[in-house]
Design a protein around this motif. Structure first.
Motif, short mmCIF file in Angstrom:
data_model
loop_
_atom_site.label_atom_id
_atom_site.label_comp_id
_atom_site.label_asym_id
_atom_site.label_seq_id
_atom_site.Cartn_x
_atom_site.Cartn_y
_atom_site.Cartn_z
N ASP A 162 -18.75 -5.62 10.79
CA ASP A 162 -18.27 -4.74 11.87
C ASP A 162 -17.09 -5.33 12.64
O ASP A 162 -17.18 -5.61 13.85
N HIS B 238 -29.27 6.10 14.63
CA HIS B 238 -28.03 6.21 15.39
C HIS B 238 -27.25 7.36 14.77
O HIS B 238 -27.85 8.27 14.18
N HIS C 249 -18.53 4.18 13.36
CA HIS C 249 -17.89 4.32 14.67
C HIS C 249 -16.76 3.31 14.84
O HIS C 249 -16.81 2.20 14.31
N HIS D 121 -16.93 -0.43 15.37
CA HIS D 121 -17.56 -1.21 14.29
C HIS D 121 -16.66 -1.22 13.06
O HIS D 121 -16.46 -2.27 12.46
N PRO E 259 -26.20 5.74 9.36
CA PRO E 259 -26.05 4.39 9.90
C PRO E 259 -27.05 3.46 9.22
O PRO E 259 -28.03 3.91 8.63
N SER F 272 -23.13 8.21 12.72
CA SER F 272 -22.04 7.52 12.03
C SER F 272 -20.92 8.51 11.75
O SER F 272 -21.06 9.41 10.92
N GLY G 120 -27.41 -3.42 13.44
CA GLY G 120 -26.44 -2.36 13.67
C GLY G 120 -26.67 -1.72 15.02
O GLY G 120 -27.25 -2.32 15.93
N ASP G 121 -26.18 -0.51 15.17
CA ASP G 121 -26.47 0.26 16.38
C ASP G 121 -27.74 1.05 16.11
O ASP G 121 -27.77 1.88 15.20
N THR G 122 -28.76 0.82 16.88
CA THR G 122 -30.01 1.52 16.61
C THR G 122 -30.85 1.66 17.86
O THR G 122 -30.75 0.87 18.80
N THR H 262 -21.99 -1.61 9.25
CA THR H 262 -23.26 -0.94 9.56
C THR H 262 -23.10 0.57 9.65
O THR H 262 -23.99 1.32 9.25
N HIS H 263 -21.96 1.02 10.19
CA HIS H 263 -21.70 2.46 10.32
C HIS H 263 -20.24 2.67 10.67
O HIS H 263 -19.47 1.70 10.76
#
Length: 228
Positions: free
Chosen positions: A23, A109, A50, A53, A125, A111, A141-143, A47-48
């Protein structure tokens, strides 16, 4: 395994002469004064999608002639923007690369990325299980907090975990503390906080709460490293 923090959720992980970056949001990150041209790695892992990241993914991949490893839709997007090589995987899938192994886990999340006036959907994500030199990093990641984090902890020997604590967009400190207990990580690094006003948090207070639960953690400033 040496882990260096480059702000937001960006980690540079190195072991046995191999380096990967996760990221890589460097340009435009108010916490960071690092030129993407100075990053030398063997792979970029996402991770995804956005922007905070995905960041400098394509420039770093081009400069190093290295693969971008991501969920398939995100990998295809990176290829369309000039990434020289992509490896599109999916949730639950694992692949052994030269010197490291990547497995994608669930994350709760969204993505997408803003491309001009279009919002582009970029698949699911993910979290990342990265194994290098016999040690495993779980980058969540973002979660949001979710129950299967317990399963991730039961099925994997996690030596170090990077958990978001920023709240608002992800887990906050209270949920991240519970996640840390569920995944049974040997060491926890808080990430995804203090980059923007909505996600301001006290990393030291979070690590202090970890210690009360008998867990170890480190607050890393930008450019600081920890050896696991």
């Amino acid at each position: 395994m040496k882990i260096t923090y480059y702000g937001q959720s960006c980690l540079l992980v190195e072991e046995g002469g191999k380096k990967v970056i996760i990221d890589p949001f460097l340009s435009g990150n108010p916490q960071v004064n690092i030129d993407p041209k100075d990053i030398q790695v063997d792979a970029v892992i996402l991770t995804h999608g956005h922007g905070d990241h995905y960041g400098d993914t394509v420039e770093i991949a081009q400069n190093n002639n290295c693969p971008v490893i991501a969920i398939v839709e995100l990998a295809q997007y990176a290829a369309s923007k000039g990434a020289p090589e992509v490896v599109g995987m999916n949730l639950g899938g694992a692949k052994q690369f030269d010197g490291f192994k990547v497995k994608f886990t669930l994350a709760f999340h969204t993505s997408s990325i803003q491309d001009g006036d279009q919002t582009v959907y970029l698949g699911e994500p993910a979290g990342i299980l990265l194994t290098m030199g016999g040690k495993t990093l779980y980058h969540a990641g973002d979660t949001a907090l979710f129950g299967d984090m317990k399963l991730i902890g039961e099925l994997n020997q996690i030596d170090v975990a990077a958990l978001p604590i920023g709240d608002f967009y992800t887990m906050g400190p209270e949920d991240a503390l519970l996640a840390a207990q569920w995944i049974k990580a040997g060491h926890v690094i808080p990430v995804h906080y203090n980059t923007f006003p909505p996600i301001e948090q006290d990393g030291d207070a979070f690590v202090a709460e970890l210690q009360k639960k008998g867990l170890q953690g480190s607050v890393l400033q930008v450019g600081e490293s920890v050896d696991i």
